[in-house]
Design a protein around this motif. Sequence first.
Motif, short mmCIF file in Angstrom:
data_model
loop_
_atom_site.label_atom_id
_atom_site.label_comp_id
_atom_site.label_asym_id
_atom_site.label_seq_id
_atom_site.Cartn_x
_atom_site.Cartn_y
_atom_site.Cartn_z
N PHE A 85 0.97 23.84 -18.54
CA PHE A 85 0.83 23.54 -17.12
C PHE A 85 -0.42 22.70 -16.90
N GLN A 86 -0.30 21.72 -16.01
CA GLN A 86 -1.45 20.94 -15.56
C GLN A 86 -1.44 20.93 -14.04
N ALA A 87 -2.60 21.21 -13.45
CA ALA A 87 -2.69 21.31 -12.00
C ALA A 87 -2.29 20.01 -11.31
N GLY A 88 -2.53 18.88 -11.96
CA GLY A 88 -2.19 17.60 -11.35
C GLY A 88 -0.71 17.45 -11.04
N TRP A 89 0.15 18.17 -11.76
CA TRP A 89 1.58 18.08 -11.50
C TRP A 89 1.93 18.61 -10.11
N LEU A 90 1.05 19.43 -9.54
CA LEU A 90 1.31 19.97 -8.21
C LEU A 90 1.30 18.89 -7.13
N VAL A 91 0.67 17.76 -7.40
CA VAL A 91 0.66 16.69 -6.41
C VAL A 91 2.10 16.27 -6.09
N VAL A 92 2.92 16.13 -7.12
CA VAL A 92 4.33 15.77 -6.91
C VAL A 92 5.11 16.96 -6.36
N ALA A 93 4.88 18.15 -6.92
CA ALA A 93 5.66 19.32 -6.52
C ALA A 93 5.42 19.70 -5.07
N LEU A 94 4.15 19.74 -4.64
CA LEU A 94 3.87 20.15 -3.27
C LEU A 94 4.34 19.12 -2.26
N ARG A 95 4.23 17.86 -2.61
CA ARG A 95 4.77 16.83 -1.71
C ARG A 95 6.27 17.04 -1.53
N ALA A 96 6.97 17.35 -2.63
CA ALA A 96 8.41 17.57 -2.55
C ALA A 96 8.73 18.76 -1.66
N LEU A 97 7.95 19.83 -1.78
CA LEU A 97 8.25 21.05 -1.04
C LEU A 97 7.84 20.96 0.43
#
Length: 215
Positions: free
Chosen positions: A111-123
Amino acid sequence: MSRSYGQYCGLARALDVVGDRWNLLIVRQLLIAPARYRELHDGLPGMATNLLADRLRDLEAAGVVERRLAEEGNAVVYALTPWGAGLREPIEGLVRWSTPLMVSGPGGDRFQAGWLVVALRALLTGKPGTRRSSTVGIEVDGQLFQLRATRSGIEVSPRDGRDLDAVVRADAAIVLGLAAGALALDDARALVEIEGDEAVVRAVFAARDPQLTGR
């Protein structure tokens, strides 16, 4: 690039271009921001460097990725072309579809926290905005990025240095659960550290809070 499916179908032809293993994860990284080759490789743990070079070459040839000079200095960065950036919508759709697969947490997965930039935008994309503009920092595993809430909606981006109204610190699974509406902030409050204006944080997640939406 792999062999074509040989089907006159939009999905098949799209998969001819981006269906190979790792291709969509390369696009995910470039949706966060343009990146140098080393930065891109660091964001794709488990991918061999020679395979990344091959995939980038294929994506460039297909018109999905391009090389350009960085804004500062003479370094070359990889970025999505305007056509390649159109993959944001289907990728965000897959992120939303994956919600039931994420509730168990990371387990032994990387897991890398930076991936949340895409995931949270999607959600959070398309959810109601807030009455006043605010910026909330989200800190996961020591990495800070931001949610910008306005009347028109919520944007997610890497940290850009603007003042923060609040900072939320929590594990990735908790942050994703809040954004997806699978968790109410009150229920997860003991697992979430909030610094600053808690009302701003509640406003950002209110549209996805199952206790507030009735879902």
